[in-house]
Design a protein around this motif. Structure first.
Motif, PDB file in Angstrom:
ATOM      1  N   GLN A   1       0.851  -1.189   0.000  1.00 15.38           N
ATOM      2  CA  GLN A   1       0.000   0.000   0.000  1.00 15.38           C
ATOM      3  C   GLN A   1       0.886   1.237   0.000  1.00 15.38           C
ATOM      4  O   GLN A   1       2.049   1.190   0.408  1.00 15.38           O
ATOM      5  CB  GLN A   1      -0.905   0.002   1.234  1.00 15.38           C
TER       6      GLN A   1
ATOM      7  N   VAL B   1     -10.469   4.362   6.729  1.00 13.77           N
ATOM      8  CA  VAL B   1     -10.301   3.986   5.326  1.00 13.77           C
ATOM      9  C   VAL B   1     -11.655   3.588   4.757  1.00 13.77           C
ATOM     10  O   VAL B   1     -12.415   2.852   5.392  1.00 13.77           O
ATOM     11  CB  VAL B   1      -9.303   2.811   5.183  1.00 13.77           C
ATOM     12  N   GLU B   2     -11.959   4.094   3.583  1.00 17.09           N
ATOM     13  CA  GLU B   2     -13.138   3.652   2.847  1.00 17.09           C
ATOM     14  C   GLU B   2     -12.680   3.164   1.484  1.00 17.09           C
ATOM     15  O   GLU B   2     -11.767   3.732   0.887  1.00 17.09           O
ATOM     16  CB  GLU B   2     -14.153   4.786   2.692  1.00 17.09           C
ATOM     17  N   ARG B   3     -13.309   2.103   0.978  1.00 14.38           N
ATOM     18  CA  ARG B   3     -12.890   1.531  -0.302  1.00 14.38           C
ATOM     19  C   ARG B   3     -14.102   1.368  -1.205  1.00 14.38           C
ATOM     20  O   ARG B   3     -15.158   0.928  -0.766  1.00 14.38           O
ATOM     21  CB  ARG B   3     -12.190   0.192  -0.074  1.00 14.38           C
TER      22      ARG B   3
ATOM     23  N   GLN C   1     -14.863  -0.492  -4.796  1.00 11.21           N
ATOM     24  CA  GLN C   1     -14.325  -1.421  -5.784  1.00 11.21           C
ATOM     25  C   GLN C   1     -15.426  -1.794  -6.772  1.00 11.21           C
ATOM     26  O   GLN C   1     -16.331  -2.561  -6.466  1.00 11.21           O
ATOM     27  CB  GLN C   1     -13.777  -2.684  -5.112  1.00 11.21           C
TER      28      GLN C   1
ATOM     29  N   ASP D   1     -10.694   0.546  -8.707  1.00 10.42           N
ATOM     30  CA  ASP D   1     -10.557   0.515  -7.252  1.00 10.42           C
ATOM     31  C   ASP D   1     -10.219   1.920  -6.755  1.00 10.42           C
ATOM     32  O   ASP D   1      -9.350   2.584  -7.318  1.00 10.42           O
ATOM     33  CB  ASP D   1      -9.447  -0.477  -6.855  1.00 10.42           C
TER      34      ASP D   1
ATOM     35  N   LEU E   1      -9.345   3.774  -3.039  1.00 11.07           N
ATOM     36  CA  LEU E   1      -9.149   3.703  -1.602  1.00 11.07           C
ATOM     37  C   LEU E   1      -9.055   5.121  -1.077  1.00 11.07           C
ATOM     38  O   LEU E   1      -8.261   5.924  -1.566  1.00 11.07           O
ATOM     39  CB  LEU E   1      -7.896   2.911  -1.253  1.00 11.07           C
TER      40      LEU E   1
ATOM     41  N   HIS F   1      -8.337   7.366   2.248  1.00 10.83           N
ATOM     42  CA  HIS F   1      -7.672   7.218   3.542  1.00 10.83           C
ATOM     43  C   HIS F   1      -7.650   8.572   4.242  1.00 10.83           C
ATOM     44  O   HIS F   1      -7.026   9.518   3.761  1.00 10.83           O
ATOM     45  CB  HIS F   1      -6.254   6.689   3.332  1.00 10.83           C
TER      46      HIS F   1
END
Length: 423
Positions: free
Chosen positions: A285, A293-295, A297, A411, A413, A415
């Motif tokens: 990473q 953190v949010e993701r 995808q 994707d 991410l 943060h």
């Protein structure tokens, strides 16, 4: 025999080879010395060299005849000299060279001459031996000498060997982040010179030259089949002096953008096996995930209209890492990220230099930041810093200019760092 050399922050104000000492950054010798021996510069180097690089070298040196010279300044702060002296007792292959001036007093050739011209060798030419270079903040793989041994032969004297494939990573607080595959033929890390003393005492060795021009002066054997080095990047490197005065977060962002030219690595690249001493400290990473953190995808193809994502009122320093796949027509800044804030009107004024957020004259865009784009599959980053009291409620991503370009996102991410940024 293999003989290595590390110049550990050797104080040499007359050297033009180092950005720190060539007059482009410091106006006095005192300024240069204060920079060179500052704790924030030396502490990470000691940590990397003594606790990571030397144990790696010790594993690699098993079953091989290895000596490694460490030249350091007599002006080095006492605590750092003590660390090197203790390392000399822990690693028998180390040869400590404490220098009063800026020139090493013990060199690899000093050791080679003592070894091969002492009168104990049989008459005739000496065996071939090898000299390599290692900076104090880089690492060699556990099979370095095994990879090099087939090339250290008398018939190759005068040649050099480069292990051209390796890893590069960003060192933060004792660990390595943003690990990337790095193809860099003739990189200085571990670059090997094959040498031999003739029966008459003459030395056959490669001609000296800048490492990246080695093949202009010497035959170079290039072997890139296995990992051959780990090139460490960190905020206190001398090369960062050319990037101006920045805090560590900003410097890390600059370094990561520089590293983006190398493809992202994964555990499948075998770097954990090549560098077992730090295998548990290798992270793929971009940085430590020490906050929320949010993701997101899903495969998205960008258009002129923004694709909107709601987030949980993020604040302070925020980083977006995006996996992109762009068509061949993609140019720089071919996509844009827009921001909606929970507090303040749409015309909320943010300092673009501090926040990294600009305000467009187009009300359909509003607050925005460019997303770096390039043809192919890449991982890109956008970092912003919001002043106290401003919270991010949503963001959007959309294509920008060159609307014939295809840009797909797989994707995202998001943060939020724990440390908040004040006005």
């Amino acid at each position: 025999m293999f003989i290595g050399h590390t110049r550990f922050s050797l104080f040499d104000p007359n050297s033009g080879g180092w950005r720190a000492s060539n007059g482009s950054r410091f106006s006095t010798v005192e300024e240069y010395q204060a920079y060179l021996f500052a704790d924030e510069r030396l502490d990470p180097r000691c940590e990397i060299f003594v606790n990571h690089s030397l144990p790696q070298l010790a594993l690699a040196a098993e079953n091989f005849d290895v000596a490694h010279v460490v030249s350091y300044s007599a002006h080095l702060p006492e605590k750092h000299q003590r660390i090197l002296e203790e390392a000399g007792q822990s690693f028998p292959f180390l040869v400590l060279d404490r220098c009063e001036g800026g020139t090493p007093t013990i060199t690899p050739l000093t050791i080679a001459r003592n070894e091969f011209r002492s009168g104990e060798q049989p008459a005739g030419a000496s065996p071939a031996f090898a000299i390599y270079r290692l900076d104090d903040d880089d690492l060699l793989p556990v099979d370095f000498f095994e990879q090099m041994t087939p090339y250290v032969r008398p018939e190759n004297a005068g040649m050099m060997v480069s292990l051209g494939e390796g890893a590069t990573a960003l060192y933060i607080n004792g660990a390595y982040y943003n690990v990337r595959q790095c193809y860099a033929p003739m990189i200085a890390i571990g670059l090997l010179s094959i040498c031999q003393f003739q029966a008459n005492g003459d030395l056959i060795q490669p001609r000296g030259h800048a490492h990246n021009f080695s093949d202009r002066k010497n035959p170079v054997i290039l072997d890139s089949r296995k990992p051959g080095f780990l090139w460490t990047r960190h905020a206190s490197q001398d090369t960062s002096l050319g990037w101006g005065e920045r805090d560590n977060d900003d410097m890390h962002d600059v370094i990561r953008r520089y590293m983006d030219k190398y493809p992202a690595a994964s555990p499948d690249n075998g770097f954990g096996d090549a560098f077992p001493v730090i295998a548990d400290k290798l992270f793929y990473q971009p940085e430590p995930l020490n906050g929320r953190v949010e993701r997101f995808q899903r495969e998205l193809v960008l258009s002129r209209d923004p694709i909107r994502f709601e987030v949980a009122d993020l604040e302070g320093a925020i980083t977006f890492a995006l996996h992109l796949n762009c068509s061949e027509g993609a140019t720089e800044n071919n996509a844009v990220m827009t921001f909606e804030f929970a507090d303040g009107p749409a015309e909320l004024a943010l300092d673009p230099r501090a926040s990294k957020v600009s305000l467009s004259t187009d009300p359909a865009i509003g607050h925005y930041a460019y997303i770096p784009t390039a043809p192919g599959s890449t991982e890109q980053r956008v970092s912003i810093k919001l002043p106290e009291g401003v919270r991010l409620r949503a963001f959007g991503i959309q294509r920008f200019r060159r609307h014939e370009t295809r840009i797909a996102v797989s994707d995202i991410l998001v943060h939020e760092h724990l440390q908040k940024v004040a006005n």
